[in-house]
Design a protein around this motif. Sequence first.
Motif, PDB file in Angstrom:
ATOM      1  N   ILE A 155       0.848  -1.185   0.000  1.00  0.00           N
ATOM      2  CA  ILE A 155       0.000   0.000   0.000  1.00  0.00           C
ATOM      3  C   ILE A 155       0.886   1.238   0.000  1.00  0.00           C
ATOM      4  O   ILE A 155       1.709   1.430   0.896  1.00  0.00           O
ATOM      5  CB  ILE A 155      -0.918   0.026   1.237  1.00  0.00           C
ATOM      6  N   LEU A 156       0.718   2.075  -1.014  1.00  0.00           N
ATOM      7  CA  LEU A 156       1.447   3.333  -1.101  1.00  0.00           C
ATOM      8  C   LEU A 156       0.491   4.462  -0.730  1.00  0.00           C
ATOM      9  O   LEU A 156      -0.525   4.668  -1.408  1.00  0.00           O
ATOM     10  CB  LEU A 156       1.986   3.554  -2.513  1.00  0.00           C
ATOM     11  N   ILE A 157       0.799   5.187   0.340  1.00  0.00           N
ATOM     12  CA  ILE A 157      -0.046   6.281   0.799  1.00  0.00           C
ATOM     13  C   ILE A 157       0.641   7.600   0.473  1.00  0.00           C
ATOM     14  O   ILE A 157       1.755   7.863   0.929  1.00  0.00           O
ATOM     15  CB  ILE A 157      -0.315   6.194   2.314  1.00  0.00           C
ATOM     16  N   THR A 181       2.338  -7.611   4.944  1.00  0.00           N
ATOM     17  CA  THR A 181       1.913  -6.339   4.351  1.00  0.00           C
ATOM     18  C   THR A 181       3.048  -5.323   4.387  1.00  0.00           C
ATOM     19  O   THR A 181       3.796  -5.233   5.362  1.00  0.00           O
ATOM     20  CB  THR A 181       0.705  -5.766   5.123  1.00  0.00           C
ATOM     21  N   LYS A 182       3.169  -4.563   3.318  1.00  0.00           N
ATOM     22  CA  LYS A 182       4.161  -3.496   3.256  1.00  0.00           C
ATOM     23  C   LYS A 182       3.451  -2.171   2.997  1.00  0.00           C
ATOM     24  O   LYS A 182       2.659  -2.062   2.069  1.00  0.00           O
ATOM     25  CB  LYS A 182       5.193  -3.766   2.149  1.00  0.00           C
ATOM     26  N   VAL A 183       3.747  -1.197   3.851  1.00  0.00           N
ATOM     27  CA  VAL A 183       3.146   0.129   3.724  1.00  0.00           C
ATOM     28  C   VAL A 183       4.262   1.138   3.488  1.00  0.00           C
ATOM     29  O   VAL A 183       5.282   1.131   4.185  1.00  0.00           O
ATOM     30  CB  VAL A 183       2.354   0.514   4.990  1.00  0.00           C
ATOM     31  N   ARG A 184       4.072   1.983   2.506  1.00  0.00           N
ATOM     32  CA  ARG A 184       5.026   3.062   2.239  1.00  0.00           C
ATOM     33  C   ARG A 184       4.259   4.391   2.232  1.00  0.00           C
ATOM     34  O   ARG A 184       3.283   4.538   1.499  1.00  0.00           O
ATOM     35  CB  ARG A 184       5.734   2.847   0.908  1.00  0.00           C
ATOM     36  N   VAL A 235       9.082   7.810   2.303  1.00  0.00           N
ATOM     37  CA  VAL A 235       9.827   8.368   1.177  1.00  0.00           C
ATOM     38  C   VAL A 235       9.557   9.868   1.141  1.00  0.00           C
ATOM     39  O   VAL A 235       8.397  10.290   1.150  1.00  0.00           O
ATOM     40  CB  VAL A 235       9.401   7.735  -0.158  1.00  0.00           C
ATOM     41  N   LEU A 236      10.610  10.664   1.087  1.00  0.00           N
ATOM     42  CA  LEU A 236      10.487  12.114   1.006  1.00  0.00           C
ATOM     43  C   LEU A 236      11.234  12.589  -0.235  1.00  0.00           C
ATOM     44  O   LEU A 236      12.429  12.349  -0.379  1.00  0.00           O
ATOM     45  CB  LEU A 236      11.066  12.774   2.261  1.00  0.00           C
ATOM     46  N   LYS A 237      10.515  13.255  -1.140  1.00  0.00           N
ATOM     47  CA  LYS A 237      11.123  13.732  -2.371  1.00  0.00           C
ATOM     48  C   LYS A 237      10.802  15.205  -2.574  1.00  0.00           C
ATOM     49  O   LYS A 237       9.852  15.741  -1.990  1.00  0.00           O
ATOM     50  CB  LYS A 237      10.643  12.910  -3.563  1.00  0.00           C
ATOM     51  N   GLU A 249       7.183   6.428  -8.326  1.00  0.00           N
ATOM     52  CA  GLU A 249       7.367   5.560  -7.159  1.00  0.00           C
ATOM     53  C   GLU A 249       6.498   4.312  -7.297  1.00  0.00           C
ATOM     54  O   GLU A 249       6.941   3.198  -6.991  1.00  0.00           O
ATOM     55  CB  GLU A 249       7.000   6.321  -5.885  1.00  0.00           C
ATOM     56  N   ALA A 250       5.278   4.506  -7.752  1.00  0.00           N
ATOM     57  CA  ALA A 250       4.376   3.377  -7.934  1.00  0.00           C
ATOM     58  C   ALA A 250       4.887   2.430  -9.020  1.00  0.00           C
ATOM     59  O   ALA A 250       4.794   1.206  -8.896  1.00  0.00           O
ATOM     60  CB  ALA A 250       2.978   3.879  -8.286  1.00  0.00           C
ATOM     61  N   GLU A 251       5.436   2.997 -10.085  1.00  0.00           N
ATOM     62  CA  GLU A 251       5.972   2.176 -11.173  1.00  0.00           C
ATOM     63  C   GLU A 251       7.130   1.302 -10.700  1.00  0.00           C
ATOM     64  O   GLU A 251       7.256   0.136 -11.086  1.00  0.00           O
ATOM     65  CB  GLU A 251       6.425   3.077 -12.322  1.00  0.00           C
TER      66      GLU A 251
END
Length: 298
Positions: A155-157, A181-184, A235-237, A249-251
């Motif tokens: 899950i990417l939030i 489960t992996k959460v980012r 992740v901070l960009k 990031e999703a790709e």
Amino acid sequence: MKILLAIDGSKYSEEALAFLSRFPFPQKPDIHLVHVSPLPDYFYLAAGLPVDLSQLLEKTKQEGQKILDAAVSSCEGWANSTTPHLLQDSVPGRAIVQLATEQSVDLIAIGARGLGALDRFLLGSVSDSIAKHAPCSVLIIRPQLGKRADDELRILIADDGSHESTLAIKRFAKLPMVQGTKVRIMTVVNTFHAYHIEHTLQEGPALTDLLKVTQERLDKAAGLFKSIPGTVDTVLKQSAETSNRILEEAEQWKPNLIVIGSTGKSGWKRALLGSVSTRVMNHSSSSIWIERTPPEAK
């Protein structure tokens, strides 16, 4: 949780049903199933086509009822209750949004076609209309969700510090996640373009403080997920193109689900999504959860 699931008998509806049956809801949800049988185009009927209108309407109703009956059976075991709705309307998206308002649902879910090549840049007209006009959160479920080789849930939030993204983080932090489960949680600090050159705050206290505060917000959000049976990271960009960074990031990370705030709307603005939400929704191959706060809840 009260969910309105729009179905049309396609494989995309089957994907949506399968996804909801696997989703880690805190309690079994109350499911409202809706099928909108299309009304005939009266322009062509008026042109004199040999169509028995009453027979045509009755046939579409019967086909719609069969679709609903099959979907009701598919909800057994994982739904708390199931309520079917058979509607007829020439504009399905409008009918679905109206029903969602009348039933005061928390979420509208709909299956969307798979994205590939040129199709990647377009949603179906019904799902696109629902996402833009719904009075509540929207879940757009795309094919292949969760079908990774290792069967893990990612899950990417996307967190922009808004009320909606904060609510989404709190909502998902309470879910009984499955093992692995992996959460980012991701934030993009905005820069800007001028004369085709990307600019940001000059290196110094202002930028340092902004990045520090943003990372602290991310760490606080990640802390809410510490008890999940899996991993959580941040992740901070920095970029002038927030949606592009989220899509990139999703790709690379290939989440099953992207969660993003709608930039909550009220009044006439309810009919619009934020530009970031819209672009991510239209260009990602992942399923999308758009968190929206009903105006009366603000």
